[in-house]
Design a protein around this motif. Structure first.
Motif, PDB file in Angstrom:
ATOM      1  N   SER A   1       0.868  -1.013   0.262  1.00  0.00           N
ATOM      2  CA  SER A   1       0.071  -0.078   0.170  1.00  0.00           C
ATOM      3  C   SER A   1       0.840   1.156  -0.056  1.00  0.00           C
ATOM      4  CB  SER A   1      -0.715   0.074   1.197  1.00  0.00           C
ATOM      5  OG  SER A   1      -1.430   1.196   1.441  1.00  0.00           O
ATOM      6  N   GLY A   2       0.464   2.274  -0.665  1.00  0.00           N
ATOM      7  CA  GLY A   2       0.940   3.523  -0.514  1.00  0.00           C
ATOM      8  C   GLY A   2       1.238   3.880   0.787  1.00  0.00           C
TER       9      GLY A   2
ATOM     10  N   ILE B   1      -8.980   0.605 -15.427  1.00  0.00           N
ATOM     11  CA  ILE B   1      -9.165   1.725 -14.600  1.00  0.00           C
ATOM     12  C   ILE B   1      -8.944   1.407 -13.080  1.00  0.00           C
ATOM     13  CG2 ILE B   1     -11.094   3.136 -13.490  1.00  0.00           C
ATOM     14  CD1 ILE B   1     -12.581   3.286 -16.350  1.00  0.00           C
ATOM     15  N   ALA B   2      -9.401   0.264 -12.702  1.00  0.00           N
ATOM     16  CA  ALA B   2      -9.241  -0.351 -11.347  1.00  0.00           C
ATOM     17  C   ALA B   2      -7.683  -0.471 -11.062  1.00  0.00           C
ATOM     18  CB  ALA B   2      -9.873  -1.416 -11.204  1.00  0.00           C
ATOM     19  N   ALA B   3      -7.186  -1.088 -12.305  1.00  0.00           N
ATOM     20  CA  ALA B   3      -5.580  -1.259 -12.120  1.00  0.00           C
ATOM     21  C   ALA B   3      -4.752   0.080 -11.920  1.00  0.00           C
ATOM     22  CB  ALA B   3      -4.951  -2.147 -13.125  1.00  0.00           C
ATOM     23  N   ALA B   4      -5.186   0.947 -12.827  1.00  0.00           N
ATOM     24  CA  ALA B   4      -4.723   2.302 -12.763  1.00  0.00           C
ATOM     25  C   ALA B   4      -4.794   3.036 -11.520  1.00  0.00           C
ATOM     26  CB  ALA B   4      -5.275   3.216 -14.072  1.00  0.00           C
ATOM     27  N   TYR B   5      -5.892   3.032 -10.784  1.00  0.00           N
ATOM     28  CA  TYR B   5      -5.959   3.561  -9.468  1.00  0.00           C
ATOM     29  C   TYR B   5      -5.403   2.855  -8.459  1.00  0.00           C
ATOM     30  CZ  TYR B   5      -7.802   7.596 -11.526  1.00  0.00           C
ATOM     31  OH  TYR B   5      -7.862   8.688 -12.294  1.00  0.00           O
ATOM     32  N   CYS B   6      -5.047   1.417  -8.579  1.00  0.00           N
ATOM     33  CA  CYS B   6      -4.020   0.901  -7.780  1.00  0.00           C
ATOM     34  C   CYS B   6      -2.752   1.644  -7.845  1.00  0.00           C
ATOM     35  CB  CYS B   6      -4.064  -0.379  -7.764  1.00  0.00           C
ATOM     36  SG  CYS B   6      -5.474  -1.233  -7.274  1.00  0.00           S
ATOM     37  N   MET B   7      -2.452   1.916  -9.002  1.00  0.00           N
ATOM     38  CA  MET B   7      -1.148   2.536  -9.263  1.00  0.00           C
ATOM     39  C   MET B   7      -1.325   4.229  -8.584  1.00  0.00           C
ATOM     40  SD  MET B   7       0.725   3.902 -12.712  1.00  0.00           S
ATOM     41  CE  MET B   7      -0.554   4.606 -13.374  1.00  0.00           C
ATOM     42  N   PHE B   8      -2.319   4.931  -9.091  1.00  0.00           N
ATOM     43  CA  PHE B   8      -2.151   6.406  -8.786  1.00  0.00           C
ATOM     44  C   PHE B   8      -2.319   6.512  -7.212  1.00  0.00           C
ATOM     45  CE2 PHE B   8      -4.189   7.060 -13.141  1.00  0.00           C
ATOM     46  CZ  PHE B   8      -3.051   7.841 -13.508  1.00  0.00           C
ATOM     47  N   ASN B   9      -3.105   5.702  -6.555  1.00  0.00           N
ATOM     48  CA  ASN B   9      -3.175   5.689  -4.849  1.00  0.00           C
ATOM     49  C   ASN B   9      -2.024   5.467  -4.223  1.00  0.00           C
ATOM     50  OD1 ASN B   9      -6.517   3.756  -5.141  1.00  0.00           O
ATOM     51  ND2 ASN B   9      -6.081   5.850  -5.580  1.00  0.00           N
TER      52      ASN B   9
ATOM     53  N   ARG C   1     -11.512   1.959  -1.632  1.00  0.00           N
ATOM     54  CA  ARG C   1     -11.180   0.771  -1.003  1.00  0.00           C
ATOM     55  C   ARG C   1      -9.490   0.814  -0.899  1.00  0.00           C
ATOM     56  NH1 ARG C   1     -14.369  -4.264  -2.440  1.00  0.00           N
ATOM     57  NH2 ARG C   1     -12.564  -5.224  -2.389  1.00  0.00           N
ATOM     58  N   ASN C   2      -8.615   1.424  -1.342  1.00  0.00           N
ATOM     59  CA  ASN C   2      -7.486   1.731  -1.049  1.00  0.00           C
ATOM     60  C   ASN C   2      -7.136   2.885   0.082  1.00  0.00           C
ATOM     61  OD1 ASN C   2      -6.047  -0.216  -2.755  1.00  0.00           O
ATOM     62  ND2 ASN C   2      -6.198   1.028  -4.616  1.00  0.00           N
ATOM     63  N   GLU C   3      -8.223   3.309   0.527  1.00  0.00           N
ATOM     64  CA  GLU C   3      -7.967   4.338   1.540  1.00  0.00           C
ATOM     65  C   GLU C   3      -7.058   5.419   1.261  1.00  0.00           C
ATOM     66  OE1 GLU C   3      -7.995   2.755   5.584  1.00  0.00           O
ATOM     67  OE2 GLU C   3      -8.057   0.813   4.548  1.00  0.00           O
ATOM     68  N   CYS C   4      -7.028   5.898  -0.320  1.00  0.00           N
ATOM     69  CA  CYS C   4      -6.412   7.146  -0.674  1.00  0.00           C
ATOM     70  C   CYS C   4      -7.383   8.422  -0.610  1.00  0.00           C
ATOM     71  CB  CYS C   4      -5.755   6.892  -2.203  1.00  0.00           C
ATOM     72  SG  CYS C   4      -4.972   8.220  -2.477  1.00  0.00           S
ATOM     73  N   ARG C   5      -6.880   9.299   0.513  1.00  0.00           N
ATOM     74  CA  ARG C   5      -7.976  10.083   0.938  1.00  0.00           C
ATOM     75  C   ARG C   5      -7.943  11.351  -0.387  1.00  0.00           C
ATOM     76  NH1 ARG C   5      -5.585  12.965   5.054  1.00  0.00           N
ATOM     77  NH2 ARG C   5      -7.358  14.752   4.799  1.00  0.00           N
ATOM     78  N   PHE C   6      -6.756  11.542  -0.828  1.00  0.00           N
ATOM     79  CA  PHE C   6      -6.659  12.458  -2.051  1.00  0.00           C
ATOM     80  C   PHE C   6      -7.556  11.942  -3.138  1.00  0.00           C
ATOM     81  CE2 PHE C   6      -5.327  14.390  -5.919  1.00  0.00           C
ATOM     82  CZ  PHE C   6      -5.661  15.821  -5.481  1.00  0.00           C
ATOM     83  N   CYS C   7      -7.156  10.801  -3.708  1.00  0.00           N
ATOM     84  CA  CYS C   7      -7.768  10.388  -4.770  1.00  0.00           C
ATOM     85  C   CYS C   7      -9.342   9.935  -4.546  1.00  0.00           C
ATOM     86  CB  CYS C   7      -7.243   8.771  -5.266  1.00  0.00           C
ATOM     87  SG  CYS C   7      -5.491   9.151  -6.157  1.00  0.00           S
ATOM     88  N   GLN C   8      -9.759   9.467  -3.487  1.00  0.00           N
ATOM     89  CA  GLN C   8     -11.030   9.250  -3.292  1.00  0.00           C
ATOM     90  C   GLN C   8     -11.915  10.656  -3.363  1.00  0.00           C
ATOM     91  OE1 GLN C   8     -12.153   7.348   0.508  1.00  0.00           O
ATOM     92  NE2 GLN C   8     -14.513   7.532   0.185  1.00  0.00           N
TER      93      GLN C   8
END
Lengths: 214, 184
Positions: free
Chosen positions: A145-146, B141-149, B59-66
């Motif tokens: 995870s990041g 899209i889902a894979a790309a957001y696993c990257m961006f997050n 789901r990745n709990e990335c506050r900015f991207c969410q």
């Protein structure tokens, strides 16, 4: 201590490509294997190559990204950057990406596949620089995870001489392979049936780069 | 403070904005990928595709991207943020089409691992009318957001606490797309 070399195989094969004789359902080499009809011969274009052809609108920026990240001008060599990609792909158990980027790393590192295997089997004891080891630990955190990347991991890498750009690109390479691995496996593509395919692909990647893939 | 010196005011260039500007060589293909995936010609609307990005980022709990992609979805969906919140809270009962729900189930599997996508999940989406391109783009899209997050959080960038902040970028992205982000 020598770690046991890891294979890139995940042990999970959704589909057995061996033709079954006498059942009336013999599988032809050109039959679709992935979850969607990629419109290509998947035995010729394993892994990500089918999806890249299927959708060049997204394939082109993906290849541009990987070209810059793994082969653009940089203080880390292409071999070192491919090693980060292979390490993350192994941890994600993506057989195609792990096999491909292990081969691309091996082709560009003096120590070849022996070193790639050591890094994947036992990062702590692999004979690499302290800086590269610290960067690979950051990559391993990103794979989970990041939010697993701690200030301590970053401070350690910096203490071994890692620059801001090296830390940035390590995080982005690891993150990008969390995408590529999911893309390849999430569409149910298959790895190359012939292990020699990766060595042949690595020659083309080393000589001409990623942009020519589509 | 981010883990590296981005060379700019992090209070102005929040989340991925500072990273894109720090390294435009990688920023440009990242924006081009996003533009093609979320705004290019497609049977799924931009709002539906932003919803997939928001769901995975949650789901990745990335506050900015969410926060960002929830706002981008809300301004492009008739039902607005109420629907985005419902999808985040309880996908199974949210009032969306059966096809979009099946695609979001695939996106949720991808968020966990590419190998979590089963033939059954794909068949269920196809039975609700999903095409090959829709399935492909949902996975990417889902894979790309696993990257961006991971990119955004792995470098320790800042995310605004005020959800209103995201409406500014949402209006600009809905009107002008992702490509001009580097020039702002």
């Amino acid at each position: 201590m020598h770690g046991k070399p890891l294979r890139c195989h995940s042990g999970l094969t959704r589909f057995n490509p061996q033709p079954r004789s006498g059942t009336g359902f013999e599988i032809q080499e050109s039959d679709p294997i992935a979850y969607i009809d990629l419109g290509v011969d998947e035995t010729e274009l394993p892994g990500i190559r089918g999806p890249l052809r299927f959708r060049p609108e997204t394939g082109q920026p993906l290849l541009e990204l990987v070209e810059v990240l793994l082969r653009g001008p940089h203080s880390l060599t292409p071999g070192e950057r491919e090693l980060i990609a292979a390490y993350v792909s192994g941890r994600n158990e993506c057989t195609y990406c792990c096999s491909a980027h292990s081969a691309y790393a091996a082709a560009q590192l003096d120590e070849g596949m022996a070193l790639v295997d050591q890094v994947r089997a036992d990062l702590d004891n692999a004979p690499i620089s302290a800086k590269l080891r610290a960067l690979l630990r950051i990559a391993g955190a990103v794979q989970v995870s990041g939010r697993e990347v701690t200030p301590e991991l970053v401070v350690t890498a910096r203490a071994e001489g890692a620059t801001d750009l090296e830390i940035h690109d390590t995080v982005l390479i690891a993150a990008a392979f969390c995408m590529f691995n999911r893309y390849v496996d999430g569409l149910g593509t298959q790895p190359a049936a012939d292990p020699g395919w990766y060595a042949r692909a690595s020659e083309r990647i080393v000589n001409t780069g990623y942009r020519q893939v589509v | 403070m981010a883990h590296i010196d981005l060379g700019q005011d992090e209070q102005v260039y929040l989340g991925i904005h500072g990273l894109i500007r720090y390294r435009p060589e990688t920023g440009r293909p990242l924006l081009a990928l996003n533009e093609a995936l979320l705004r290019g010609p497609h049977p799924l609307t931009p709002g539906e595709r932003e919803l997939i990005a928001a769901y995975v980022s949650g789901r990745n709990e990335c506050r900015f991207c969410q926060g960002a992609h929830s706002a981008f979805a809300a301004v492009q969906l008739d039902e607005g943020m109420a629907l985005v919140d419902q999808v985040h809270a309880d996908l199974d009962s949210a009032p969306i089409s059966a096809k979009l729900r099946a695609l979001l189930h695939i996106a949720g599997a991808v968020q966990h691992s590419g190998r979590s996508v089963t033939p059954e999940l794909v068949e269920a989406a196809r039975a609700e009318g999903a095409t090959d391109v829709e399935i492909h783009d949902t996975v990417l899209i889902a894979a790309a957001y696993c990257m961006f997050n991971r990119y955004v959080d792995g470098l320790g960038t800042l995310a605004p606490d005020d959800q209103e902040w995201y409406l500014g970028p949402a209006g600009r992205v809905a009107t002008h797309g992702y490509l001009p982000v580097l020039d702002r």
